[in-house]
Design an enzyme around this catalytic site. Structure first.
Site, PDB file in Angstrom:
ATOM      1  N   LYS A   1      55.820  36.200  92.110  1.00 21.84           N
ATOM      2  CA  LYS A   1      55.380  36.504  93.522  1.00 21.84           C
ATOM      3  C   LYS A   1      56.358  36.918  94.483  1.00 21.84           C
ATOM      4  O   LYS A   1      56.930  37.942  94.530  1.00 21.84           O
ATOM      5  CB  LYS A   1      54.535  35.228  94.053  1.00 21.84           C
ATOM      6  CG  LYS A   1      53.165  34.816  93.459  1.00 21.84           C
ATOM      7  CD  LYS A   1      52.348  34.021  94.237  1.00 21.84           C
ATOM      8  CE  LYS A   1      51.261  33.302  93.601  1.00 21.84           C
ATOM      9  NZ  LYS A   1      50.021  34.465  93.548  1.00 21.84           N
TER      10      LYS A   1
ATOM     11  N   ASP B   1      55.753  25.242  86.895  1.00 21.05           N
ATOM     12  CA  ASP B   1      55.316  26.620  87.390  1.00 21.05           C
ATOM     13  C   ASP B   1      55.499  26.698  88.989  1.00 21.05           C
ATOM     14  O   ASP B   1      54.759  26.062  89.778  1.00 21.05           O
ATOM     15  CB  ASP B   1      53.609  26.623  87.006  1.00 21.05           C
ATOM     16  CG  ASP B   1      53.308  27.907  87.463  1.00 21.05           C
ATOM     17  OD1 ASP B   1      54.083  28.850  88.250  1.00 21.05           O
ATOM     18  OD2 ASP B   1      52.180  28.351  87.267  1.00 21.05           O
TER      19      ASP B   1
ATOM     20  N   PHE C   1      46.397  26.081  88.432  1.00 24.65           N
ATOM     21  CA  PHE C   1      46.203  27.314  88.406  1.00 24.65           C
ATOM     22  C   PHE C   1      47.515  27.961  87.996  1.00 24.65           C
ATOM     23  O   PHE C   1      48.293  27.919  88.510  1.00 24.65           O
ATOM     24  CB  PHE C   1      45.829  28.085  89.659  1.00 24.65           C
ATOM     25  CG  PHE C   1      45.440  29.550  89.386  1.00 24.65           C
ATOM     26  CD1 PHE C   1      44.064  29.950  89.437  1.00 24.65           C
ATOM     27  CD2 PHE C   1      46.272  30.434  89.515  1.00 24.65           C
ATOM     28  CE1 PHE C   1      43.734  31.275  89.112  1.00 24.65           C
ATOM     29  CE2 PHE C   1      46.130  31.760  89.497  1.00 24.65           C
ATOM     30  CZ  PHE C   1      44.691  32.332  89.177  1.00 24.65           C
TER      31      PHE C   1
HETATM   32  C1  PLP Z   1      51.107  28.497  90.428  1.00 20.56           C
HETATM   33  C2  PLP Z   1      50.699  29.873  89.795  1.00 20.56           C
HETATM   34  N1  PLP Z   1      51.003  30.265  88.646  1.00 20.56           N
HETATM   35  C3  PLP Z   1      50.776  31.632  88.194  1.00 20.56           C
HETATM   36  C4  PLP Z   1      50.061  32.499  88.934  1.00 20.56           C
HETATM   37  C5  PLP Z   1      49.775  33.916  88.421  1.00 20.56           C
HETATM   38  O1  PLP Z   1      50.418  34.832  88.836  1.00 20.56           O
HETATM   39  P1  PLP Z   1      50.024  36.465  88.818  1.00 20.56           P
HETATM   40  O2  PLP Z   1      48.941  36.520  89.578  1.00 20.56           O
HETATM   41  O3  PLP Z   1      51.182  37.018  89.053  1.00 20.56           O
HETATM   42  O4  PLP Z   1      49.737  36.439  87.249  1.00 20.56           O
HETATM   43  C6  PLP Z   1      49.625  32.067  90.309  1.00 20.56           C
HETATM   44  C7  PLP Z   1      48.890  33.213  90.917  1.00 20.56           C
HETATM   45  O5  PLP Z   1      48.470  32.680  92.067  1.00 20.56           O
HETATM   46  C8  PLP Z   1      50.172  30.697  90.609  1.00 20.56           C
HETATM   47  O6  PLP Z   1      49.822  30.472  91.949  1.00 20.56           O
END
Ligand code: PLP
Length: 379
Positions: free
Chosen positions: A183, A154, A69
């Site tokens: 986050k 990520d 994700f």
């Molecule tokens: C690992 C990871 N990358 C990217 C995102 C996307 O972040 P955003 O919700 O701020 O777009 C999330 C969101 O849960 C995430 O857990």
């Protein structure tokens, strides 16, 4: 910091506070990254990483892990390893292909085609709280280097202390070409995101006056977000929250791992720092297994709700499933969680699972009712 009233008009160039933030983040990051590209959200940070990887390598393909994700805008959605999120939005970005999480052989054979710009990977997957075997991430990084592909971590969910290190990649001494953050970077207060980028990749993308503004956004790096992020880093240090996350995470595992032995339905308990999950599986006895199967036939992953609902109703503890169609409950407590709260959670969890084992038929009825309701809502 905001009281300094630095010039912070959108799109007026590099502003002071985001420059200080870049300095502070890079000081805490591995030596492989040397520049920061600001963003506003996690998905925006991932979009930036995809673009930078393509422009820096001159290659188009981007690999991602099954069950990954990375956000829900079109580029990051193209790296999403779950059909529930992708379906209906195609065609997605061409050249984005999945590899098994933990499967170095699959990665090696994809990289062998010589056209991969980057592997984008969560050090611990948020969907399912999947923790890789010790050798996977260092192996994946080495294979990417050998193939001339960028290795992108990520850390939108795992970063900023969540796993008991400032960045989760520290658990494996990784040196990625890019690191995505968001986050908790602003303590959850205001939208903020950032990509930390290697000098080589950054200089290939932003390599002249004409190309200096080829990626960015109006609000990326704004003062409010940068001030919130700097304040977060200060509190993280002054309250020693990263070490605390490690300690509290160890306590949480110590208290909850024995549940695997104690209850048939508990298949696994895992965690890294304060990223924790419990996974349920079918019980051994024929009758109990039939009940489980009836509940799960309504909707895979429904059993978890038999624990989540009483945890909330009776103990006022809110947690959630870790993804679609999986019996995994996940907890990401605040980093300043108290030891007493961890103990209360573990005791409530044990009581709830014990009740689920004691009154399986009542719970099955509840599960069937919930499943029917869920099916109606879906229609
Ligand atoms: C690992 C990871 N990358 C990217 C995102 C996307 O972040 P955003 O919700 O701020 O777009 C999330 C969101 O849960 C995430 O857990």
């Amino acid at each position: 910091m905001l009281a300094a009233r630095t010039g912070n008009l959108p799109q007026l160039g590099v502003t002071l506070l985001s420059g200080v933030l870049a300095e502070q983040l890079l000081a805490r990051a591995p030596a492989s990254v040397a520049a920061m590209v600001p963003a506003n959200t996690g998905t925006e940070a991932v979009e930036a990483a995809i673009k930078i990887a393509r422009a820096a390598t001159g290659r188009a393909r981007v690999l991602y892990a099954e069950h990954a994700f990375h956000g829900l805008t079109l580029g990051s959605l193209s790296l999403n390893g779950n059909a529930e999120f992708r379906d209906g939005f195609g065609p997605l970005l061409p050249g984005c292909d999945p590899v098994g999480f933990g499967d170095c052989d699959a990665l090696e054979s994809e990289l062998a085609r010589g056209d991969v710009a980057a592997l984008v990977i969560e050090p611990v997957q948020g969907k399912g709280v999947n923790i890789p075997a010790d050798e996977y991430l260092p192996g994946a990084q080495r294979l990417c280097r050998e193939a001339g592909a960028l290795f992108v971590c990520d850390e939108v969910q795992t970063g900023i202390g969540r796993t008991g290190r400032f960045l989760a990649l520290e658990h494996w001494d990784l040196q990625p070409d890019m690191i995505c953050l968001s986050k908790a970077l602003s303590g959850g207060l205001v939208p903020v995101g950032a990509v930390l980028v290697s000098r080589a990749a950054f200089d290939k993308v932003f390599d002249g006056m004409e190309r200096a503004v080829r990626h960015g956004s109006t609000f990326g790096g704004n003062d409010l977000a940068a001030a919130a992020a700097l304040a977060t880093l200060r509190v993280l240090d002054s309250e020693d929250l990263v070490a605390r996350a490690q300690r509290m995470g160890e306590l949480l595992l110590e208290l909850t791992r024995p549940l695997v032995e104690r209850f048939e339905v508990v298949a696994d308990v895992r965690g890294l720092g304060l990223m924790w999950a419990i996974e349920f599986g079918p019980p051994g006895g024929a009758g109990a297994r039939r009940l489980w199967e009836r509940v799960e036939a309504r909707q895979p992953g429904l059993f978890s709700q038999l624990v989540i609902v009483p945890l909330f109703r009776e103990h006022k503890i809110l947690c959630q499933v870790a993804g679609h169609h999986m019996n995994v409950i996940k907890a990401l407590p605040a980093l300043m969680v108290e030891e007493a709260e961890i103990r209360r959670f573990a005791a409530a969890l044990e009581e709830t699972i014990a009740a689920a084992e004691r009154y399986p038929s009542a719970l099955a009825r509840f599960g069937l009712r919930t499943g029917i309701r869920a099916a109606r809502v879906r229609r």
